[in-house]
Scaffold this motif. Structure first.
Motif, PDB file in Angstrom:
ATOM      1  N   GLY A  79      65.967 -49.435  33.966  1.00  0.00           N
ATOM      2  CA  GLY A  79      64.844 -49.043  33.121  1.00  0.00           C
ATOM      3  C   GLY A  79      65.211 -48.940  31.667  1.00  0.00           C
ATOM      4  O   GLY A  79      64.450 -49.354  30.777  1.00  0.00           O
ATOM      5  N   ILE A  80      66.403 -48.397  31.405  1.00  0.00           N
ATOM      6  CA  ILE A  80      66.873 -48.280  30.026  1.00  0.00           C
ATOM      7  C   ILE A  80      66.997 -49.659  29.377  1.00  0.00           C
ATOM      8  O   ILE A  80      66.704 -49.844  28.186  1.00  0.00           O
ATOM      9  CB  ILE A  80      68.233 -47.547  29.968  1.00  0.00           C
ATOM     10  CG1 ILE A  80      68.046 -46.049  30.244  1.00  0.00           C
ATOM     11  CG2 ILE A  80      68.931 -47.765  28.640  1.00  0.00           C
ATOM     12  CD1 ILE A  80      67.315 -45.293  29.156  1.00  0.00           C
ATOM     13  N   SER A  81      67.434 -50.652  30.146  1.00  0.00           N
ATOM     14  CA  SER A  81      67.622 -51.988  29.575  1.00  0.00           C
ATOM     15  C   SER A  81      66.301 -52.563  29.070  1.00  0.00           C
ATOM     16  O   SER A  81      66.290 -53.388  28.151  1.00  0.00           O
ATOM     17  CB  SER A  81      68.250 -52.926  30.616  1.00  0.00           C
ATOM     18  OG  SER A  81      67.323 -53.292  31.621  1.00  0.00           O
ATOM     19  N   TYR A  82      65.178 -52.146  29.663  1.00  0.00           N
ATOM     20  CA  TYR A  82      63.867 -52.608  29.210  1.00  0.00           C
ATOM     21  C   TYR A  82      63.344 -51.775  28.042  1.00  0.00           C
ATOM     22  O   TYR A  82      62.727 -52.306  27.117  1.00  0.00           O
ATOM     23  CB  TYR A  82      62.864 -52.537  30.359  1.00  0.00           C
ATOM     24  CG  TYR A  82      63.028 -53.645  31.366  1.00  0.00           C
ATOM     25  CD1 TYR A  82      62.474 -54.904  31.152  1.00  0.00           C
ATOM     26  CD2 TYR A  82      63.734 -53.447  32.544  1.00  0.00           C
ATOM     27  CE1 TYR A  82      62.621 -55.927  32.067  1.00  0.00           C
ATOM     28  CE2 TYR A  82      63.895 -54.461  33.463  1.00  0.00           C
ATOM     29  CZ  TYR A  82      63.336 -55.697  33.228  1.00  0.00           C
ATOM     30  OH  TYR A  82      63.489 -56.709  34.140  1.00  0.00           O
ATOM     31  N   LEU A  83      63.580 -50.470  28.085  1.00  0.00           N
ATOM     32  CA  LEU A  83      62.952 -49.581  27.114  1.00  0.00           C
ATOM     33  C   LEU A  83      63.752 -49.400  25.837  1.00  0.00           C
ATOM     34  O   LEU A  83      63.183 -49.384  24.744  1.00  0.00           O
ATOM     35  CB  LEU A  83      62.709 -48.208  27.747  1.00  0.00           C
ATOM     36  CG  LEU A  83      61.714 -48.117  28.899  1.00  0.00           C
ATOM     37  CD1 LEU A  83      61.505 -46.669  29.284  1.00  0.00           C
ATOM     38  CD2 LEU A  83      60.395 -48.770  28.538  1.00  0.00           C
ATOM     39  N   SER A  84      65.059 -49.209  25.935  1.00  0.00           N
ATOM     40  CA  SER A  84      65.809 -48.807  24.747  1.00  0.00           C
ATOM     41  C   SER A  84      67.211 -49.392  24.677  1.00  0.00           C
ATOM     42  O   SER A  84      68.050 -48.895  23.936  1.00  0.00           O
ATOM     43  CB  SER A  84      65.889 -47.280  24.681  1.00  0.00           C
ATOM     44  OG  SER A  84      66.366 -46.734  25.893  1.00  0.00           O
ATOM     45  N   GLY A  85      67.459 -50.437  25.426  1.00  0.00           N
ATOM     46  CA  GLY A  85      68.737 -51.129  25.333  1.00  0.00           C
ATOM     47  C   GLY A  85      68.528 -52.504  24.730  1.00  0.00           C
ATOM     48  O   GLY A  85      67.447 -53.088  24.820  1.00  0.00           O
ATOM     49  N   VAL A  86      69.554 -53.036  24.102  1.00  0.00           N
ATOM     50  CA  VAL A  86      69.491 -54.377  23.520  1.00  0.00           C
ATOM     51  C   VAL A  86      70.126 -55.349  24.507  1.00  0.00           C
ATOM     52  O   VAL A  86      71.324 -55.260  24.794  1.00  0.00           O
ATOM     53  CB  VAL A  86      70.229 -54.442  22.171  1.00  0.00           C
ATOM     54  CG1 VAL A  86      70.122 -55.840  21.588  1.00  0.00           C
ATOM     55  CG2 VAL A  86      69.661 -53.407  21.209  1.00  0.00           C
ATOM     56  N   SER A  87      69.318 -56.241  25.059  1.00  0.00           N
ATOM     57  CA  SER A  87      69.825 -57.216  26.020  1.00  0.00           C
ATOM     58  C   SER A  87      70.236 -58.480  25.268  1.00  0.00           C
ATOM     59  O   SER A  87      69.402 -59.151  24.657  1.00  0.00           O
ATOM     60  CB  SER A  87      68.762 -57.545  27.061  1.00  0.00           C
ATOM     61  OG  SER A  87      69.275 -58.389  28.058  1.00  0.00           O
ATOM     62  N   LEU A  88      71.522 -58.790  25.291  1.00  0.00           N
ATOM     63  CA  LEU A  88      72.049 -59.919  24.532  1.00  0.00           C
ATOM     64  C   LEU A  88      72.019 -61.194  25.374  1.00  0.00           C
ATOM     65  O   LEU A  88      72.382 -61.168  26.555  1.00  0.00           O
ATOM     66  CB  LEU A  88      73.477 -59.631  24.082  1.00  0.00           C
ATOM     67  CG  LEU A  88      73.630 -58.410  23.156  1.00  0.00           C
ATOM     68  CD1 LEU A  88      75.100 -58.077  22.956  1.00  0.00           C
ATOM     69  CD2 LEU A  88      72.953 -58.667  21.824  1.00  0.00           C
ATOM     70  N   PRO A  89      71.596 -62.307  24.799  1.00  0.00           N
ATOM     71  CA  PRO A  89      71.527 -63.559  25.571  1.00  0.00           C
ATOM     72  C   PRO A  89      72.908 -64.053  25.958  1.00  0.00           C
ATOM     73  O   PRO A  89      73.926 -63.650  25.387  1.00  0.00           O
ATOM     74  CB  PRO A  89      70.839 -64.529  24.601  1.00  0.00           C
ATOM     75  CG  PRO A  89      71.060 -63.958  23.248  1.00  0.00           C
ATOM     76  CD  PRO A  89      71.112 -62.462  23.427  1.00  0.00           C
ATOM     77  N   GLY A  90      72.927 -64.962  26.913  1.00  0.00           N
ATOM     78  CA  GLY A  90      74.184 -65.437  27.473  1.00  0.00           C
ATOM     79  C   GLY A  90      75.045 -66.213  26.509  1.00  0.00           C
ATOM     80  O   GLY A  90      76.259 -66.340  26.716  1.00  0.00           O
ATOM     81  N   ASP A  91      74.455 -66.770  25.441  1.00  0.00           N
ATOM     82  CA  ASP A  91      75.257 -67.551  24.500  1.00  0.00           C
ATOM     83  C   ASP A  91      75.730 -66.720  23.312  1.00  0.00           C
ATOM     84  O   ASP A  91      76.124 -67.258  22.279  1.00  0.00           O
ATOM     85  CB  ASP A  91      74.472 -68.766  24.004  1.00  0.00           C
ATOM     86  CG  ASP A  91      73.170 -68.382  23.307  1.00  0.00           C
ATOM     87  OD1 ASP A  91      72.777 -67.199  23.380  1.00  0.00           O
ATOM     88  OD2 ASP A  91      72.539 -69.271  22.701  1.00  0.00           O
ATOM     89  N   THR A  92      75.728 -65.373  23.480  1.00  0.00           N
ATOM     90  CA  THR A  92      76.241 -64.502  22.432  1.00  0.00           C
ATOM     91  C   THR A  92      77.752 -64.700  22.277  1.00  0.00           C
ATOM     92  O   THR A  92      78.484 -64.753  23.264  1.00  0.00           O
ATOM     93  CB  THR A  92      75.940 -63.029  22.755  1.00  0.00           C
ATOM     94  OG1 THR A  92      74.530 -62.847  22.824  1.00  0.00           O
ATOM     95  CG2 THR A  92      76.511 -62.100  21.695  1.00  0.00           C
ATOM     96  N   THR A  93      78.205 -64.816  21.035  1.00  0.00           N
ATOM     97  CA  THR A  93      79.632 -64.991  20.741  1.00  0.00           C
ATOM     98  C   THR A  93      80.059 -63.954  19.710  1.00  0.00           C
ATOM     99  O   THR A  93      79.233 -63.232  19.150  1.00  0.00           O
ATOM    100  CB  THR A  93      79.912 -66.394  20.195  1.00  0.00           C
ATOM    101  OG1 THR A  93      79.300 -66.519  18.901  1.00  0.00           O
ATOM    102  CG2 THR A  93      79.373 -67.479  21.120  1.00  0.00           C
ATOM    103  N   VAL A  94      81.348 -63.902  19.437  1.00  0.00           N
ATOM    104  CA  VAL A  94      81.832 -62.974  18.424  1.00  0.00           C
ATOM    105  C   VAL A  94      81.274 -63.327  17.047  1.00  0.00           C
ATOM    106  O   VAL A  94      81.165 -62.471  16.169  1.00  0.00           O
ATOM    107  CB  VAL A  94      83.376 -62.940  18.375  1.00  0.00           C
ATOM    108  CG1 VAL A  94      83.927 -62.297  19.630  1.00  0.00           C
ATOM    109  CG2 VAL A  94      83.947 -64.344  18.183  1.00  0.00           C
ATOM    110  N   ASP A  95      80.892 -64.589  16.836  1.00  0.00           N
ATOM    111  CA  ASP A  95      80.374 -65.004  15.533  1.00  0.00           C
ATOM    112  C   ASP A  95      78.944 -64.538  15.290  1.00  0.00           C
ATOM    113  O   ASP A  95      78.568 -64.257  14.153  1.00  0.00           O
ATOM    114  CB  ASP A  95      80.449 -66.534  15.403  1.00  0.00           C
ATOM    115  CG  ASP A  95      81.882 -67.043  15.407  1.00  0.00           C
ATOM    116  OD1 ASP A  95      82.749 -66.345  14.855  1.00  0.00           O
ATOM    117  OD2 ASP A  95      82.124 -68.116  15.979  1.00  0.00           O
TER     118      ASP A  95
END
Length: 551
Positions: A79-95
């Motif tokens: 539930g937190i992931s929908y309401l107040s968490g930032v879900s990062l896409p799979g192609d997220t990199t250090v850059d």
């Protein structure tokens, strides 16, 4: 046939009851209190409805079955992931990490759910170093959870807030610290290394926890789930569930709440507080919340980059350095004596053997009330069972809970050299009962189990035909579909002690049922494309895809 006013008669359906006495029916009546009053033909049910003046509901020939039991979910984190968490896409990199996290904050409905922490989630971030976050977040602590909940990525501010010695943090057993060449922390933590971080982040307040859990329940209703096992219950989760059920009448789900014993990072709560929770939990049950369950996380995961599941070495010894709870044998014996059911997370040959040994020790040393029977403890995940240990599940009366379902047929699993092997056929061959299925859902994504078990239907169908007198391909599909539906319904109810009141469409049981857009038993067993059209909990419609209704 019993007579009752204010009931609802459902007719003209293909009702797959999962009742051994009458597998398929056409209609049923649900009482105003939410139980099945009658099950039978459309003709008989409509006649009874007319005599009693009941409201009727036309199922229009649709496939109807009992509600699904998800044997492994994490309600609060999902539930937190929908309401107040930032879900990062799979192609997220250090850059691009810092920019994506900063942009993602703008989409969150609730900020500061965890005091001043920024919280995100992802699977993994290759070559992570805290410097990739420090530029955009020099003073705000950041924690990004990954590795299916077994790893975390922190910036420098987060490490300092949590109390890590950034330049000289000591190694400890069961902890995985990623380090720079000079020995300082990169900010990537695994397993017990996360304890300080998760305790510092903590849990949201009760009001936000209730919002998050209600959001998670809406997703589960959409997936056809009417009962589940909350696999990492902490104090705020249990308090939220009780208030939702007792004070708000808003808990439209049967929940078996597994209070965490250890490790601390699983619950975001200190060991002393978790001990108190286990002590008081049995007295906090409600109609829809069972509290006589304990959770122990014994090892990690067979996933990259952690590979932290405990296997067996070349001499057959358990890899003790990967075991996260050293007193598991004593803990299981102690909780077994108190009549508590224990779910033990084990993902390797070594950890699974240790879990079975702990249960065996408890069985040997404790005297049980024979009128109540032996408690059915369970092992969670069951992807790493040594062939020599299969018969121990039946011998020691252990439930095999198989999860996460998303990995049952997945490229990672097929490339794992046997480390991720959910061998349904071998468990059935060993007469293990019950076998249950869980999603291990704890972040954004679809928790629906139906498409994830599509290939399981084929596998167990082939086993069923092999062990019967028939060798018909069509019958194989039907047998496989029937077995999988039992794992998703009746077996789940049995595993949590609800077999007498749930898990099938039978007179006297709770009216928890769902409607699908296709026949997954009599047709081609197309679980992969099956959609849940409607979900009822105790006779109340809680999900309606056709009207877009979410409650």
């Amino acid at each position: 046939m019993p007579a009752q006013h204010h009931a609802v008669a459902y007719y003209n359906g293909k009702v797959y009851t999962l009742d051994d006495a009458s597998q398929v029916a056409e209609a049923f009546i649900v009482s105003a209190e939410g139980t099945f009053l009658a099950v039978g033909t459309t003709e008989d049910i409509l006649a009874a409805a007319k005599a009693n003046g009941n409201v009727t509901f036309n199922l229009k020939g649709r496939f109807v079955m009992p509600g699904i039991h998800d044997a492994h979910v994490h309600l609060l984190s999902a539930g937190i992931s929908y309401l107040s968490g930032v879900s990062l896409p799979g192609d997220t990199t250090v850059d691009n990490l810092g920019q994506r996290l900063e942009d993602g904050q703008c989409t969150c409905a609730y900020q500061h759910a965890f005091q001043d922490w920024v919280v995100g989630n992802t699977f993994t971030i290759p070559n992570f170093d805290r410097s990739s976050l420090d530029q955009r977040f020099p003073d705000t602590p950041v924690i990004i959870q990954g590795g299916a909940g077994h790893s975390a990525f922190l910036n420098t501010a987060g490490l300092l807030k949590a109390g890590y010695q950034v330049d000289n943090e000591p190694d400890v057993k069961g902890a995985k610290f990623s380090r720079r060449p000079d020995g300082s922390l990169t900010g990537e933590l695994g397993e017990l290394a996360m304890n300080k971080a998760m305790l510092s982040k903590g849990n949201p307040n009760l009001a936000h926890a209730k919002r998050a859990i209600k959001a998670a329940l809406r997703c589960l209703h959409q997936a056809g789930v009417t009962s589940c096992q909350e696999a990492a219950t902490n104090s705020v989760i249990l308090d939220a569930l009780r208030e939702l059920d007792l004070e708000e009448n808003a808990l439209k789900m049967d929940i078996a709440a597994h209070s965490v014993y250890a490790p601390e990072f699983l619950a975001n709560e200190r060991q002393s507080s978790l001990k108190e929770l286990i002590d008081r939990a049995p007295g906090l049950a409600t109609k829809h919340v069972q509290t006589n369950f304990v959770k122990i996380l014994l090892d990690g995961v067979p996933l990259p980059p952690l590979f932290s599941s405990a296997g067996l070495d070349s001499e057959g010894n358990i890899e003790q350095h990967k075991i996260l709870v050293d007193d598991v044998v004593e803990a299981v014996k102690r909780f077994d004596e108190r009549g508590l059911t224990i779910k033990i997370h084990a993902t390797g040959h070594g950890s699974t053997r240790l879990a079975l040994d702990a249960i065996k020790t408890a069985r040997t040393g404790n005297q049980h009330d024979q009128a109540q029977g032996i408690i059915k403890h369970e092992i969670a995940h069951c992807n790493g069972i040594h062939p020599n240990d299969l018969d121990l599940f039946t011998k020691h009366n252990v439930t095999a809970e198989l999860s996460p379902a998303m990995f049952f047929y997945h490229p990672l699993s097929r490339a794992s050299n046997g480390a991720m092997n959910w061998d349904f056929a071998s468990l059935l061959e060993a007469r293990v009962h019950p076998i249950t299925i869980g999603s291990d859902w704890g972040s954004r994504g679809d928790p629906c189990l139906l498409p994830k078990v599509h290939h399981v239907v084929r596998r167990v169908g082939e086993w069923a035909v092999k062990n019967s007198s028939s060798h018909n391909a069509t019958e194989s599909t039907s047998l496989g579909a029937n077995l999988v539906l039992e794992l998703l319904t009746k077996n789940g109810a049995a595993a949590v002690g609800l077999g007498d009141v749930s898990g099938s469409i039978e007179i006297g049981k709770r009216a928890n049922f769902i409607m699908l857009d296709r026949d997954v038993v009599g047709g081609d067993a197309d679980f992969e494309n099956a959609k849940v059209l409607k979900t009822w909990f105790e006779g109340e419609l809680v999900w309606d895809a056709e009207d877009g209704l979410l409650t």
